[in-house]
Design a protein around this motif. Structure first.
Motif, PDB file in Angstrom:
ATOM      1  N   LEU A 285      -0.190 -68.868 -66.570  1.00  0.00           N
ATOM      2  CA  LEU A 285       0.671 -70.044 -66.682  1.00  0.00           C
ATOM      3  C   LEU A 285       1.937 -69.632 -67.426  1.00  0.00           C
ATOM      4  O   LEU A 285       1.868 -69.102 -68.534  1.00  0.00           O
ATOM      5  CB  LEU A 285      -0.027 -71.158 -67.463  1.00  0.00           C
ATOM      6  CG  LEU A 285       0.762 -72.464 -67.592  1.00  0.00           C
ATOM      7  CD1 LEU A 285       0.897 -73.137 -66.233  1.00  0.00           C
ATOM      8  CD2 LEU A 285       0.091 -73.401 -68.593  1.00  0.00           C
ATOM      9  N   PRO A 286       3.130 -69.828 -66.826  1.00  0.00           N
ATOM     10  CA  PRO A 286       4.367 -69.473 -67.535  1.00  0.00           C
ATOM     11  C   PRO A 286       4.589 -70.410 -68.718  1.00  0.00           C
ATOM     12  O   PRO A 286       4.408 -71.625 -68.605  1.00  0.00           O
ATOM     13  CB  PRO A 286       5.447 -69.652 -66.462  1.00  0.00           C
ATOM     14  CG  PRO A 286       4.869 -70.632 -65.488  1.00  0.00           C
ATOM     15  CD  PRO A 286       3.384 -70.385 -65.488  1.00  0.00           C
ATOM     16  N   LEU A 287       4.972 -69.841 -69.859  1.00  0.00           N
ATOM     17  CA  LEU A 287       5.167 -70.629 -71.077  1.00  0.00           C
ATOM     18  C   LEU A 287       6.643 -70.802 -71.428  1.00  0.00           C
ATOM     19  O   LEU A 287       7.126 -71.908 -71.595  1.00  0.00           O
ATOM     20  CB  LEU A 287       4.432 -69.973 -72.250  1.00  0.00           C
ATOM     21  CG  LEU A 287       2.915 -69.842 -72.102  1.00  0.00           C
ATOM     22  CD1 LEU A 287       2.335 -69.129 -73.324  1.00  0.00           C
ATOM     23  CD2 LEU A 287       2.263 -71.213 -71.916  1.00  0.00           C
ATOM     24  N   ARG A 288       7.366 -69.693 -71.536  1.00  0.00           N
ATOM     25  CA  ARG A 288       8.787 -69.763 -71.874  1.00  0.00           C
ATOM     26  C   ARG A 288       9.422 -68.398 -71.697  1.00  0.00           C
ATOM     27  O   ARG A 288       8.724 -67.376 -71.606  1.00  0.00           O
ATOM     28  CB  ARG A 288       8.995 -70.226 -73.313  1.00  0.00           C
ATOM     29  CG  ARG A 288       8.445 -69.291 -74.384  1.00  0.00           C
ATOM     30  CD  ARG A 288       8.679 -69.824 -75.780  1.00  0.00           C
ATOM     31  NE  ARG A 288       8.091 -68.975 -76.803  1.00  0.00           N
ATOM     32  CZ  ARG A 288       8.707 -67.941 -77.362  1.00  0.00           C
ATOM     33  NH1 ARG A 288       9.959 -67.635 -76.990  1.00  0.00           N
ATOM     34  NH2 ARG A 288       8.111 -67.216 -78.293  1.00  0.00           N
ATOM     35  N   LEU A 295       9.241 -62.947 -69.533  1.00  0.00           N
ATOM     36  CA  LEU A 295       8.513 -64.202 -69.401  1.00  0.00           C
ATOM     37  C   LEU A 295       7.215 -64.142 -70.194  1.00  0.00           C
ATOM     38  O   LEU A 295       6.394 -63.251 -69.993  1.00  0.00           O
ATOM     39  CB  LEU A 295       8.200 -64.473 -67.927  1.00  0.00           C
ATOM     40  CG  LEU A 295       7.478 -65.796 -67.639  1.00  0.00           C
ATOM     41  CD1 LEU A 295       8.396 -66.991 -67.919  1.00  0.00           C
ATOM     42  CD2 LEU A 295       6.995 -65.827 -66.185  1.00  0.00           C
ATOM     43  N   LEU A 296       7.030 -65.103 -71.091  1.00  0.00           N
ATOM     44  CA  LEU A 296       5.781 -65.210 -71.836  1.00  0.00           C
ATOM     45  C   LEU A 296       4.801 -66.042 -71.021  1.00  0.00           C
ATOM     46  O   LEU A 296       5.128 -67.148 -70.583  1.00  0.00           O
ATOM     47  CB  LEU A 296       6.016 -65.867 -73.197  1.00  0.00           C
ATOM     48  CG  LEU A 296       4.818 -65.888 -74.151  1.00  0.00           C
ATOM     49  CD1 LEU A 296       4.487 -64.468 -74.610  1.00  0.00           C
ATOM     50  CD2 LEU A 296       5.089 -66.799 -75.345  1.00  0.00           C
ATOM     51  N   VAL A 297       3.601 -65.489 -70.784  1.00  0.00           N
ATOM     52  CA  VAL A 297       2.604 -66.173 -69.961  1.00  0.00           C
ATOM     53  C   VAL A 297       1.275 -66.237 -70.696  1.00  0.00           C
ATOM     54  O   VAL A 297       1.011 -65.464 -71.618  1.00  0.00           O
ATOM     55  CB  VAL A 297       2.408 -65.462 -68.599  1.00  0.00           C
ATOM     56  CG1 VAL A 297       3.704 -65.428 -67.805  1.00  0.00           C
ATOM     57  CG2 VAL A 297       1.867 -64.049 -68.797  1.00  0.00           C
ATOM     58  N   ARG A 298       0.450 -67.155 -70.234  1.00  0.00           N
ATOM     59  CA  ARG A 298      -0.901 -67.312 -70.792  1.00  0.00           C
ATOM     60  C   ARG A 298      -1.915 -67.159 -69.659  1.00  0.00           C
ATOM     61  O   ARG A 298      -1.918 -67.954 -68.710  1.00  0.00           O
ATOM     62  CB  ARG A 298      -1.053 -68.681 -71.438  1.00  0.00           C
ATOM     63  CG  ARG A 298      -2.470 -68.973 -71.982  1.00  0.00           C
ATOM     64  CD  ARG A 298      -2.421 -70.187 -72.882  1.00  0.00           C
ATOM     65  NE  ARG A 298      -1.567 -69.923 -74.047  1.00  0.00           N
ATOM     66  CZ  ARG A 298      -1.075 -70.881 -74.833  1.00  0.00           C
ATOM     67  NH1 ARG A 298      -1.322 -72.150 -74.574  1.00  0.00           N
ATOM     68  NH2 ARG A 298      -0.321 -70.554 -75.867  1.00  0.00           N
ATOM     69  N   PRO A 299      -2.782 -66.157 -69.710  1.00  0.00           N
ATOM     70  CA  PRO A 299      -3.799 -65.986 -68.673  1.00  0.00           C
ATOM     71  C   PRO A 299      -4.724 -67.197 -68.613  1.00  0.00           C
ATOM     72  O   PRO A 299      -5.137 -67.727 -69.649  1.00  0.00           O
ATOM     73  CB  PRO A 299      -4.554 -64.724 -69.113  1.00  0.00           C
ATOM     74  CG  PRO A 299      -3.584 -63.989 -69.983  1.00  0.00           C
ATOM     75  CD  PRO A 299      -2.808 -65.054 -70.694  1.00  0.00           C
ATOM     76  N   LEU A 300      -5.056 -67.621 -67.407  1.00  0.00           N
ATOM     77  CA  LEU A 300      -5.929 -68.780 -67.257  1.00  0.00           C
ATOM     78  C   LEU A 300      -7.371 -68.459 -67.617  1.00  0.00           C
ATOM     79  O   LEU A 300      -8.180 -69.380 -67.802  1.00  0.00           O
ATOM     80  CB  LEU A 300      -5.851 -69.315 -65.823  1.00  0.00           C
ATOM     81  CG  LEU A 300      -4.487 -69.858 -65.375  1.00  0.00           C
ATOM     82  CD1 LEU A 300      -4.613 -70.507 -64.001  1.00  0.00           C
ATOM     83  CD2 LEU A 300      -3.923 -70.847 -66.385  1.00  0.00           C
ATOM     84  N   ALA A 304      -5.161 -63.331 -74.246  1.00  0.00           N
ATOM     85  CA  ALA A 304      -4.036 -63.530 -75.154  1.00  0.00           C
ATOM     86  C   ALA A 304      -2.730 -63.677 -74.380  1.00  0.00           C
ATOM     87  O   ALA A 304      -2.553 -63.092 -73.299  1.00  0.00           O
ATOM     88  CB  ALA A 304      -3.939 -62.353 -76.116  1.00  0.00           C
ATOM     89  N   ASP A 305      -1.813 -64.463 -74.934  1.00  0.00           N
ATOM     90  CA  ASP A 305      -0.481 -64.583 -74.351  1.00  0.00           C
ATOM     91  C   ASP A 305       0.178 -63.206 -74.327  1.00  0.00           C
ATOM     92  O   ASP A 305      -0.008 -62.395 -75.236  1.00  0.00           O
ATOM     93  CB  ASP A 305       0.396 -65.533 -75.173  1.00  0.00           C
ATOM     94  CG  ASP A 305      -0.136 -66.958 -75.177  1.00  0.00           C
ATOM     95  OD1 ASP A 305      -1.080 -67.241 -74.424  1.00  0.00           O
ATOM     96  OD2 ASP A 305       0.407 -67.780 -75.947  1.00  0.00           O
ATOM     97  N   ARG A 306       0.979 -62.951 -73.306  1.00  0.00           N
ATOM     98  CA  ARG A 306       1.692 -61.685 -73.253  1.00  0.00           C
ATOM     99  C   ARG A 306       3.011 -61.858 -72.506  1.00  0.00           C
ATOM    100  O   ARG A 306       3.202 -62.824 -71.777  1.00  0.00           O
ATOM    101  CB  ARG A 306       0.850 -60.602 -72.596  1.00  0.00           C
ATOM    102  CG  ARG A 306       0.646 -60.712 -71.106  1.00  0.00           C
ATOM    103  CD  ARG A 306      -0.172 -59.513 -70.644  1.00  0.00           C
ATOM    104  NE  ARG A 306      -0.235 -59.365 -69.212  1.00  0.00           N
ATOM    105  CZ  ARG A 306      -1.135 -59.958 -68.428  1.00  0.00           C
ATOM    106  NH1 ARG A 306      -2.046 -60.749 -68.966  1.00  0.00           N
ATOM    107  NH2 ARG A 306      -1.146 -59.730 -67.128  1.00  0.00           N
TER     108      ARG A 306
END
Length: 314
Positions: A285-288, A295-300, A304-306
């Motif tokens: 999921l794209p975060l910001r 692009l900071l994303v969060r695995p579904l 951890a965010d990366r």
């Protein structure tokens, strides 16, 4: 004397005027290596309705139209060998060997726009900033060009401007399908900015293998009332890119960077999960956006965010 416009405000005013007038102006600037932002635009701070003028195309870039090329990128490189003094834009009716990111096959068709702009690195308002920011700015400019040809909200068709969204790092979506893509490469002291827009046809995109990607659409497939000519859209894209560069001459790169991040964030889809193409089972999921355009994303799956740098999202 009124203060000069910021890079962001110049971009909004200049691009709006260029698209509204389709390049027709009553006032031009002196041709040169890079046309400066027109004086009457610079003096329009605080008043968006008066004092607006734009440079004509000949002052902004050197235009080339070809019936057929191997690729517009390759043709731009060939033209730079003859004259690298100012921006060059080359478009074609057909490409024999178009390519996308990481050398992947670029599938297009007759009636679609295919254009490359060769812009001196020194002319980019983002000179000195992270290279990951330029594809984001190009995406916002292509978004602005396409919005001109789509209908207002409430139209019966799916061809409405509100359905345009940006997907990191280099795609423009219409609904959930890809309608345009960009590719940025370096050639010596020049940036090569390639843009493809699906106008008349939507190429079939593989769902598996090295060329797998998101489903494509076109303005024709979305039942737009009038499909613009490929040369018209190609030239409008070149005009928007070179106008942005001209308007940002002399501005602080940090201001240009902030404008890119703000504009791209506003036009992106932040609600839809995306799949990493090279990791078939990984959805994020794209975060910001980070300050450098990553692009900071969060695995579904709960990882951890990366931050993504060069990954391709489907």
């Amino acid at each position: 004397m009124r203060p000069s416009l910021s890079a962001r405000r110049q971009l909004v005013l200049l691009t709006t005027a260029l698209l509204r007038n389709n390049g027709r102006t009553a006032h031009g600037t002196t041709p040169g290596a890079m046309a400066a932002a027109p004086a009457c635009l610079q003096e329009a701070a605080g008043d968006e309705t008066t004092g607006l003028c734009v440079a004509d195309d000949d002052a902004l870039f050197e235009w080339h139209w070809r019936d057929e090329v191997d690729s517009t990128m390759d043709e731009a490189r060939r033209l730079l060998e003859k004259d690298a003094a100012r921006p060059i834009a080359v478009a074609a009716a057909r490409q024999r060997r178009g390519r996308g990111t990481r050398g992947r096959e670029w599938r297009d068709g007759d009636g679609n726009a295919k254009v490359t702009v060769a812009l001196p690195v020194a002319a980019s308002p983002l000179r000195g900033a992270a290279v990951t920011l330029l594809p984001l700015r190009v995406g916002t400019l292509v978004h602005a060009v396409l919005a001109r040809y789509l209908e207002d909200d409430g139209a019966a068709s799916t061809c409405v401007a509100s359905r345009l969204r940006l997907k990191w790092p280099n795609d423009v979506l219409l609904g959930d399908a890809k309608v345009a893509g960009t590719l940025v490469e370096m050639d010596g002291d020049h940036l090569l900015i390639g843009v493809g827009v699906n106008l008349a046809t939507a190429p079939a995109i593989p769902t598996e293998g090295p060329n797998a990607g998101r489903r494509a659409t076109s303005l024709s497939a979305e039942h737009c009332d009038a499909i613009p000519e490929a040369e018209t859209v190609s030239k409008a894209v070149a005009r928007a890119i070179c106008a942005w560069a001209a308007a940002g001459q002399g501005d602080d790169a940090r201001d240009a960077q902030t404008a890119v991040l703000d504009d791209w964030t506003r036009l992106a889809d932040w609600r839809t999960p995306l799949r990493l193409r090279d990791a078939a089972e990984e959805h994020v999921l794209p975060l910001r956006l980070l300050d450098d355009g990553r692009l900071l994303v969060r695995p579904l799956d709960g990882g951890a965010d990366r931050a993504l740098v060069a990954e391709y999202l489907v």
